[in-house]
Design a protein around this motif. Sequence first.
Motif, mmCIF file in Angstrom:
data_model
loop_
_atom_site.group_PDB
_atom_site.id
_atom_site.type_symbol
_atom_site.label_atom_id
_atom_site.label_comp_id
_atom_site.label_asym_id
_atom_site.label_seq_id
_atom_site.Cartn_x
_atom_site.Cartn_y
_atom_site.Cartn_z
ATOM 1 N N ARG A 377 0.829 -1.203 0.000
ATOM 2 C CA ARG A 377 0.000 0.000 0.000
ATOM 3 C C ARG A 377 0.865 1.256 0.000
ATOM 4 O O ARG A 377 0.450 2.299 -0.518
ATOM 5 C CB ARG A 377 -0.918 -0.005 1.222
ATOM 6 C CG ARG A 377 -2.044 0.975 1.078
ATOM 7 C CD ARG A 377 -2.953 1.038 2.277
ATOM 8 N NE ARG A 377 -3.505 2.380 2.352
ATOM 9 C CZ ARG A 377 -4.216 2.835 3.360
ATOM 10 N NH1 ARG A 377 -4.452 2.043 4.399
ATOM 11 N NH2 ARG A 377 -4.678 4.054 3.366
ATOM 12 N N LEU A 378 2.059 1.159 0.574
ATOM 13 C CA LEU A 378 2.949 2.314 0.565
ATOM 14 C C LEU A 378 3.380 2.655 -0.852
ATOM 15 O O LEU A 378 3.513 3.820 -1.215
ATOM 16 C CB LEU A 378 4.193 2.005 1.395
ATOM 17 C CG LEU A 378 4.059 2.196 2.892
ATOM 18 C CD1 LEU A 378 5.317 1.721 3.577
ATOM 19 C CD2 LEU A 378 3.821 3.663 3.200
ATOM 20 N N MET A 388 -9.074 -2.575 -1.870
ATOM 21 C CA MET A 388 -9.845 -2.528 -0.632
ATOM 22 C C MET A 388 -11.342 -2.470 -0.924
ATOM 23 O O MET A 388 -12.134 -3.162 -0.277
ATOM 24 C CB MET A 388 -9.412 -1.332 0.205
ATOM 25 C CG MET A 388 -10.076 -1.318 1.560
ATOM 26 S SD MET A 388 -9.448 -0.003 2.603
ATOM 27 C CE MET A 388 -7.994 -0.758 3.253
ATOM 28 N N PHE A 392 -13.762 -5.359 0.316
ATOM 29 C CA PHE A 392 -14.887 -5.103 1.222
ATOM 30 C C PHE A 392 -16.203 -5.497 0.571
ATOM 31 O O PHE A 392 -17.110 -5.983 1.242
ATOM 32 C CB PHE A 392 -14.908 -3.651 1.672
ATOM 33 C CG PHE A 392 -14.042 -3.399 2.878
ATOM 34 C CD1 PHE A 392 -14.170 -4.193 4.003
ATOM 35 C CD2 PHE A 392 -13.097 -2.396 2.892
ATOM 36 C CE1 PHE A 392 -13.368 -3.982 5.113
ATOM 37 C CE2 PHE A 392 -12.293 -2.171 4.005
ATOM 38 C CZ PHE A 392 -12.436 -2.975 5.120
ATOM 39 N N LEU A 395 -16.442 -9.232 0.977
ATOM 40 C CA LEU A 395 -16.773 -9.748 2.309
ATOM 41 C C LEU A 395 -18.153 -9.305 2.752
ATOM 42 O O LEU A 395 -18.579 -9.546 3.875
ATOM 43 C CB LEU A 395 -15.693 -9.418 3.342
ATOM 44 C CG LEU A 395 -15.379 -8.009 3.832
ATOM 45 C CD1 LEU A 395 -16.463 -7.485 4.736
ATOM 46 C CD2 LEU A 395 -14.072 -8.008 4.577
ATOM 47 N N LEU A 397 -19.762 -6.074 2.734
ATOM 48 C CA LEU A 397 -19.921 -4.881 3.560
ATOM 49 C C LEU A 397 -21.161 -4.118 3.106
ATOM 50 O O LEU A 397 -21.317 -3.853 1.919
ATOM 51 C CB LEU A 397 -18.691 -3.990 3.422
ATOM 52 C CG LEU A 397 -18.729 -2.764 4.315
ATOM 53 C CD1 LEU A 397 -18.294 -3.142 5.714
ATOM 54 C CD2 LEU A 397 -17.850 -1.664 3.776
ATOM 55 N N ALA A 432 -14.603 -12.679 5.877
ATOM 56 C CA ALA A 432 -13.841 -11.538 6.382
ATOM 57 C C ALA A 432 -12.443 -11.989 6.774
ATOM 58 O O ALA A 432 -11.465 -11.271 6.555
ATOM 59 C CB ALA A 432 -14.558 -10.917 7.570
ATOM 60 N N GLY A 433 -12.365 -13.193 7.308
ATOM 61 C CA GLY A 433 -11.069 -13.694 7.747
ATOM 62 C C GLY A 433 -10.083 -13.802 6.603
ATOM 63 O O GLY A 433 -9.014 -13.198 6.640
ATOM 64 N N LEU A 436 -9.399 -10.180 4.912
ATOM 65 C CA LEU A 436 -8.576 -9.208 5.650
ATOM 66 C C LEU A 436 -7.173 -9.740 5.882
ATOM 67 O O LEU A 436 -6.199 -8.984 5.906
ATOM 68 C CB LEU A 436 -9.236 -8.856 6.974
ATOM 69 C CG LEU A 436 -10.530 -8.071 6.830
ATOM 70 C CD1 LEU A 436 -11.063 -7.685 8.183
ATOM 71 C CD2 LEU A 436 -10.297 -6.823 6.000
ATOM 72 N N TRP A 437 -7.073 -11.041 6.077
ATOM 73 C CA TRP A 437 -5.744 -11.632 6.277
ATOM 74 C C TRP A 437 -4.899 -11.424 5.016
ATOM 75 O O TRP A 437 -3.726 -11.055 5.078
ATOM 76 C CB TRP A 437 -5.889 -13.116 6.618
ATOM 77 C CG TRP A 437 -4.642 -13.757 7.088
ATOM 78 C CD1 TRP A 437 -3.595 -13.136 7.719
ATOM 79 C CD2 TRP A 437 -4.301 -15.137 6.984
ATOM 80 N NE1 TRP A 437 -2.623 -14.046 8.016
ATOM 81 C CE2 TRP A 437 -3.031 -15.292 7.565
ATOM 82 C CE3 TRP A 437 -4.940 -16.255 6.450
ATOM 83 C CZ2 TRP A 437 -2.399 -16.526 7.638
ATOM 84 C CZ3 TRP A 437 -4.318 -17.477 6.526
ATOM 85 C CH2 TRP A 437 -3.051 -17.610 7.118
ATOM 86 N N TYR A 439 -5.370 -9.109 2.764
ATOM 87 C CA TYR A 439 -5.061 -7.686 2.618
ATOM 88 C C TYR A 439 -3.881 -7.303 3.497
ATOM 89 O O TYR A 439 -2.989 -6.576 3.080
ATOM 90 C CB TYR A 439 -6.281 -6.828 2.981
ATOM 91 C CG TYR A 439 -6.139 -5.415 2.463
ATOM 92 C CD1 TYR A 439 -6.426 -5.119 1.146
ATOM 93 C CD2 TYR A 439 -5.687 -4.391 3.281
ATOM 94 C CE1 TYR A 439 -6.270 -3.843 0.647
ATOM 95 C CE2 TYR A 439 -5.527 -3.103 2.797
ATOM 96 C CZ TYR A 439 -5.824 -2.837 1.478
ATOM 97 O OH TYR A 439 -5.657 -1.566 0.976
ATOM 98 N N GLU A 440 -3.915 -7.823 4.706
ATOM 99 C CA GLU A 440 -2.815 -7.501 5.619
ATOM 100 C C GLU A 440 -1.485 -8.014 5.060
ATOM 101 O O GLU A 440 -0.486 -7.307 5.037
ATOM 102 C CB GLU A 440 -3.099 -8.130 6.990
ATOM 103 C CG GLU A 440 -2.008 -7.913 8.010
ATOM 104 C CD GLU A 440 -1.669 -9.201 8.724
ATOM 105 O OE1 GLU A 440 -2.604 -9.928 9.105
ATOM 106 O OE2 GLU A 440 -0.480 -9.488 8.888
ATOM 107 N N LEU A 444 -0.369 -4.396 3.896
ATOM 108 C CA LEU A 444 -0.024 -3.691 5.132
ATOM 109 C C LEU A 444 1.332 -4.152 5.637
ATOM 110 O O LEU A 444 1.970 -5.020 5.059
ATOM 111 C CB LEU A 444 -1.112 -3.908 6.185
ATOM 112 C CG LEU A 444 -2.528 -3.539 5.737
ATOM 113 C CD1 LEU A 444 -3.507 -3.701 6.876
ATOM 114 C CD2 LEU A 444 -2.596 -2.117 5.212
ATOM 115 N N GLY A 445 1.741 -3.538 6.749
ATOM 116 C CA GLY A 445 3.059 -3.857 7.278
ATOM 117 C C GLY A 445 4.131 -3.087 6.535
ATOM 118 O O GLY A 445 3.831 -2.289 5.628
ATOM 119 N N PRO A 446 5.380 -3.300 6.895
ATOM 120 C CA PRO A 446 6.473 -2.590 6.221
ATOM 121 C C PRO A 446 6.618 -3.058 4.781
ATOM 122 O O PRO A 446 6.334 -4.209 4.458
ATOM 123 C CB PRO A 446 7.706 -2.960 7.045
ATOM 124 C CG PRO A 446 7.335 -4.186 7.792
ATOM 125 C CD PRO A 446 5.863 -4.179 7.982
#
Lengths: 498, 708
Positions: A377-378, A388, A392, A395, A397, A432-433, A436-437, A439-440, A444-446
């Motif tokens: 994402r960075l 995203m 969403f 899942l 939303l 969702a599990g 989102l997992w 996506y993370e 996400l993260g460094p």
Amino acid sequence: MGNTLTLMTFVPLIGALVILLLPRGRDELVRWVALAVTAVPLVLAFQVWSGFERGTSEIQFVERASWISLTADLGAQEIPLNIEYYMGIDGLSVSMVLLTALLSVLCVIASWGITKWVRAYFALFLLLETGMIGVFCALDFFLFYVFWEVMLLPMYFLIGIWGGPRKEYAAIKFFLYTLVGSVVMLLAGLAMYYLMGGSFDIIEMARILPNNPDAVALGKVLYLALFLGFAIKIPLFPFHTWLPDAHVEAPTAVSVILAGVLLKMGTYGILRFCYPIFPEATQWFAPTLAVLGVVNIIYGAMCAMAQTDFKKLVAYSSISHMGFVCLGMAALTPQAVSGAVMQMFNHGTITAMLFLLVGVIYDRVHHRDIERFGGLRLQTPIYAGIVMVAFFAALGLPGLSGFWGEAFVFMGSLPSFPKATMLALLGIVLGAGYILWTYERVFLGPLNEAYSDLKDISPREIVSLAPLMVIVVYLGVYPQPLLELLDATLVDLVRGIV
Amino acid sequence: MLTAALICLLVPLAAFVVQLFLGTRLPRGGDFVSVGAIGASLLAACWIFWQVMAGGEPGYQWSMVFRWVEVEGFTIPMGLAIDTLTAWMLLVVVGVSFLVHVFSIGYMHGEDRYHLYFGYLSLFSFSMLWLVLSDNLLGIFVGWELVGVSSYLLIGFFFPKRSAALACKKAFLTNRVGDLGMWLGIMLVWKELGVLRLEQVYHHVGAGAFSSEATLTIAGVLLFVGAVGKSAQLPLHVWLPDAMEGPTPVSALIHAATMVAAGVYLVGRLFPILTPDALLVIAYVGALTAFFAATIAIVQDDIKRVLAYSTVSQLGYMMVGLGVGSYFGGLFHLTTHAAFKACLFLGSGSVIHAVHTQNIWEMGGLRKKMPITFATWVISTAAISGFPVLTNGFFSKERILGDAMGFGLHLPQHFLIFALPMVAAVITVFYMTRVTIVTFFGEPRDREKYEHAHEGGFEITAPLMVLSAITLLGFAYAGPFERMVTPPSSTDYAAEQFAAFHYGESLRTGALDESHGAHAAEAGRGEAAHEEPAHAETGAEHHEAPWGPHRVDAHSLHTGHRAVLYLSLLALILGVALATLIYHRKRSQEALARRFSGTWRVLYNKYFVDEAYQAGVVNPLLWLNRLSAAFDRVVIDGAVNGSATLTRALSSGSGWSDLRIIDGIVNGIASVTQVFGAAFRRVETGRIQHYFAFFLAGTLVLMLIRVY
């Protein structure tokens, strides 16, 4: 107006022939021609959208002509061979036709990067579109079957030639599975033809066969024969393993078509044939269908969670989401069945987004291993944002279209199958599990330094995604436009059964 | 009213869209767009509040229904509704949101994705307002999920940090578990009643449309499960402390003042349809949460985590309040808590902004450096401790404890519902005093950080001052709140003699008339719902505004309340004294930790709940996932591929047999023919003398055979 459906169906076929006649080496021209050709059904689809009369279960945009008509002398009994060119749409098929026309255009845009045998690729793709639209419009069983088979062949080649490393395996697996299904289906169709005394007219079948004692007696067998053919297409557990393989190997656009349109033909077929023609068998089989749906939801979600291949994960998520459709169909309440057909459309758009998005990243890094990403994402904020939205939506939303199909399925099926519905609800947590997992792990993260020069999504790719995003948000806020298209037909359908 | 409601609702949404697409191009990251939007919302909310309150009519209700889904199969209308509770909630939500927006300008200055931060805040404001304004359960659920998403986005705002990435996922998933229950509850209501508009739901339930009271209890408890997730009640509280990974103003707004209170709001909205059993469940969950979260807060070293557990604990109080039938206590605590907890969180943000650490043991002596933060902190600490009369926390907390005591006294088997929060009150005072002492008093422990520290700018201090002023003005609005905010349509219900009312009534009157209270309570526990004749008199009482304030005043149940008042004072003194004794003399934390090492470890590790979930839920699920994937690959695909292999084997077998046997036979026949042919060819030479010779030979042979 009189021949909208015919034009929609056959313009791509003509386009395919035109492309084959184009000179070799003019790849860019081929792409533009393909885009222009697929734009025709899309424009016509708008016409259908605006001209389609809501609130009635009548067949609309009907075109009818005798196609093959002769009398065969079969010894004792004389059976006239009577095949019609009978096209038309109702609330059940209209959303599917619109979806097909839209996705075809987007897939051509997404296929811009294809460089191998461009003419053949687009010609096959257009042939595929003819088959798909034809399947949804045909109201004569034989015609339906012809389109069904027309669709199969280009699909086989598209996977088998332009696919990934194990493309031959995947293509042949897809082909054989579908072929088994269609053979059984054809046998059932022939039986119905004789029961009808020589007509392939699906609408007439739905009117006459439920009251025909022979048909009722044979109902369960014929139902199951048809069902098997369609279940493979959905795909229902345990006939689903062709899907992940086909998806993983297929090029992006073909995956989009496969998940976005072809899977829906399974559920469409059940609603078009099994439900109205064999109402008793439908009721008899409904609990089983509900259970199978729930198995799909839970099992698909759990398999999805275990995947590390991004595309395979999306493929299993499709299996899970098609489970909601089956549960809704099984419930046999107007709300649940409407929810199921909404879910068919919405899943078509959402999963198309997901496959397109996987394609975007695959084109850049040439792998799909979720574990090897991180912090993207960075580097690619716009891409991450669009993913995203798609995630969403997938899942479920509220505010995005994925929710309403599921919501109406749940609301409608709780009275019919309380336990199955409660189990199915677990699917929304599992969904969702894995989403989102993923996506993370990917975004996400460094930032994983290996991707520090990754380019964000390109304008062309955004163009292929934007219409889907608009639809997903619009129908998420206000599902009425979709619902009013299909509701009346489905209410009548359910009424005819219960 | 519609215009005001729409402005209030939609302007933040527009701001979100603007920020999303244009944020990077606007000067200052477009923060003025979001702040301006929430400012407009605030004006609208104030106007609505004024309109509603000026009438002085507790039963005020304005609603606006529009067709949303309307087809032959079913219809689902959506709508906005404003009653007195909504008006208060609007003011709380938009007010705190506005202050947090302002605070964020200073706090988030210079952060990456500054524009998105404000965009997300706007999205949150919109979602929360949608939740509050919705007139039906489906609409509430939509808002409910959308605030969840905003919370996900904001917790994960610093997503390059691994812990933030994990925390936002955890928050969403834990909430999703709760939502599962809520969704099931909504569907159950839909199945039973076929309507989702709250007003109609009240009406139908009041008319006995639910198939049985047990079903109604189940529906109530299921809906409450949603609240358990959102309001971080046991056992789904685990996400909230982790959610502190988000920016501190967000913690103040979402994870303290508004979103987490949505669960309480939901229970408040559902109050008229909750059965005694459902309420009992709610009270128990609340009491346990209030107690356990408070104990964990004692030992946390991260200032925000202390506040997080404190929030969990306070939300537990609100649930206790509603659970024992104290509609006013529960919901008023929601509003007071929003003010003082937002103040505490923003205060902690101010401190963190100054010293760049969240560990209280690296702070100390900050009161001299940050006098405004300190003063506002002390005021809100006094409020959370229930400092008498001066603070708003006093009014709400005392009421909850008093009503819980009345409940506990009349149903001694449920005395824990009072005892746990009462003990938790001492603990609350204790941990808040601890944090205050360690952070603001004593000598600075980290010189460098201390020297560096300074009070923030006006945009940071102003929200603190406003919030602490609101905290101090509690006496001014406790009365109006109680007078105005009454359970929706209670008069309709009272006539129906619904069980919840028996139950609630028994609590209030109980302090005066023991036998009557016990009787009604007993009835409430049993099949009270439809036992009209036995309780005709109670029914009559209901008719005259059973929840009305004058009734409570008139009867002044106040033996219970006075006792609670003394007990709370005692708790206040005890808590402050204990914490001062232990922490003021700088007796180090380690000594204490060593002294009670076992307890300490359990508390420090939050009762090992996270570990238990990991071992009991997450790991088995991952294992099951791998199992299904393996099953798919090995068994199903194995069968498919196996059958393919088998077919191939069979066909190559049949191919072989074709080649060797069938073809062998055919070829064999052919070769035999050939051999014979070859042999006969030699014979058939075409010369007459050869044939003649054969003929003679043949005749000779035949003659020989004939002779012998």
